[in-house]
Motif scaffolding. Sequence first.
Motif: not given
Ligand SMILES: NC(=O)c1ccc[n+]([C@@H]2O[C@H](COP(=O)([O-])OP(=O)(O)OC[C@H]3O[C@@H](n4cnc5c(N)ncnc54)[C@H](OP(=O)(O)O)[C@@H]3O)[C@@H](O)[C@H]2O)c1
Length: 339
Positions: A25-26, A55, A158, A207, A211, A233, A237, A288, A290, A294, A296, A299-300
């Motif tokens: 999504w990013q 994903d 969902n 989530g 984010g 994102s 959240y 997510g 990006r 960025s 991670h 770390d991950n």
């Molecule tokens: N089905 C649905 O309705 C739905 C909805 C939302 C998301 N999704 C899926 O889930 C994925 C994730 O999206 P999300 O919105 O839930 O975002 P997320 O994974 O909660 O957040 C991603 C962000 O978290 C930060 N991050 C990741 N690992 C980190 C670490 N080890 N330490 C510090 N920060 C870290 C990064 O921010 P920075 O880049 O700023 O460093 C990254 O861009 C999407 O790409 C999509 O595939 C699905």
Amino acid sequence: MPLPDSAYRQFTPDLRLCSLLNGLWQVSGAHGSIQAETAVQNMFDYHDAGFTTWDLADHYGPAEDFIGAFRRELAARNGAAALDTMQAFTKWVPRPGRMTRPIVEAAVDVSLRRMDVATLDLLQFHWWDYRDLGYLDALTYLAQLRDAGKIRHLALTNFDTTRLQRITVQGVRVVSNQVQYSIIDRRPEVTMAAFCQGHGISLLTYGTVCGGLLSEKYLGQPEPSRAALDTASLRKYKNMIDAWGGWTLFQELLAVLKNVADKHHASVATVATRYILDKPAVAGVIVGARLGLSDHRADNARVFNLALDEDDLRRIHTVTAQANDLFRIIGDCGDEYHH
Ligand SMILES: NC(=O)c1ccc[n+]([C@@H]2O[C@H](COP(=O)([O-])OP(=O)(O)OC[C@H]3O[C@@H](n4cnc5c(N)ncnc54)[C@H](OP(=O)(O)O)[C@@H]3O)[C@@H](O)[C@H]2O)c1
């Protein structure tokens, strides 16, 4: 593979995944500007580091095209057999309307073409309006397309427990439901997880790190303004945290998570991820990526060497016990997307 064996899980009898999936999504444009060439090269860094499962969705901007470009280059570099080392899980999120076999098949064909695959590894279906029972038609046609070989596995995103049950009773076989699930949003624990466990359905979660809000970056920080939250994102959240209990309670949670993380020489984000990876029915956590902006990964990757103990969980739950009940406020999984 540079990640330990424990990073990989048998998702279906014929499909193994990396339990920390890269979320695309990013790259949709709502999380900073992504350069296509850099992004596709960056996908190799994830893949080579062992993060082999992606994903995405039909509506995440160029995400499906990135998978196509990545696959072509992966095959060119390492041979066609290398394509078996990656998995790409897309979604179909149709606009509300009548569902016919030609409409459903045309949508699947677009994803096949964009991703440059003969079969979609996983097609996760989203539906906006439960009052319109067209979702049952769409799923019937998707199941036919699966049986015809265009989709390897059918899945949902969902959907709530009531509709998941209805779909199951109807005889449509789905292997997973993708839902929001984090230390903040534990709605799946109310009814969804048990239903999934009872029916051999997995959860893929998003989530989970909110984010990036669930990280050291926000520990001890004043409440960010909406303008300071520069990705869709983060804004999504932050709303969830507001409903959950607000910024002061969130700071208490971050402080506890930091403490737990320090004890294990880990980070707040990996503690938040491990917490969900350990939950029943969860097959994988999507984080997510990006691409080119960025990173991670290092770390991950440590999440696979992290084991939370009873005391860690007790301390986390001391804070979450003070939060509001999101199931009561919002409803079951995915209800924030439904009327
Ligand atoms: N089905 C649905 O309705 C739905 C909805 C939302 C998301 N999704 C899926 O889930 C994925 C994730 O999206 P999300 O919105 O839930 O975002 P997320 O994974 O909660 O957040 C991603 C962000 O978290 C930060 N991050 C990741 N690992 C980190 C670490 N080890 N330490 C510090 N920060 C870290 C990064 O921010 P920075 O880049 O700023 O460093 C990254 O861009 C999407 O790409 C999509 O595939 C699905």
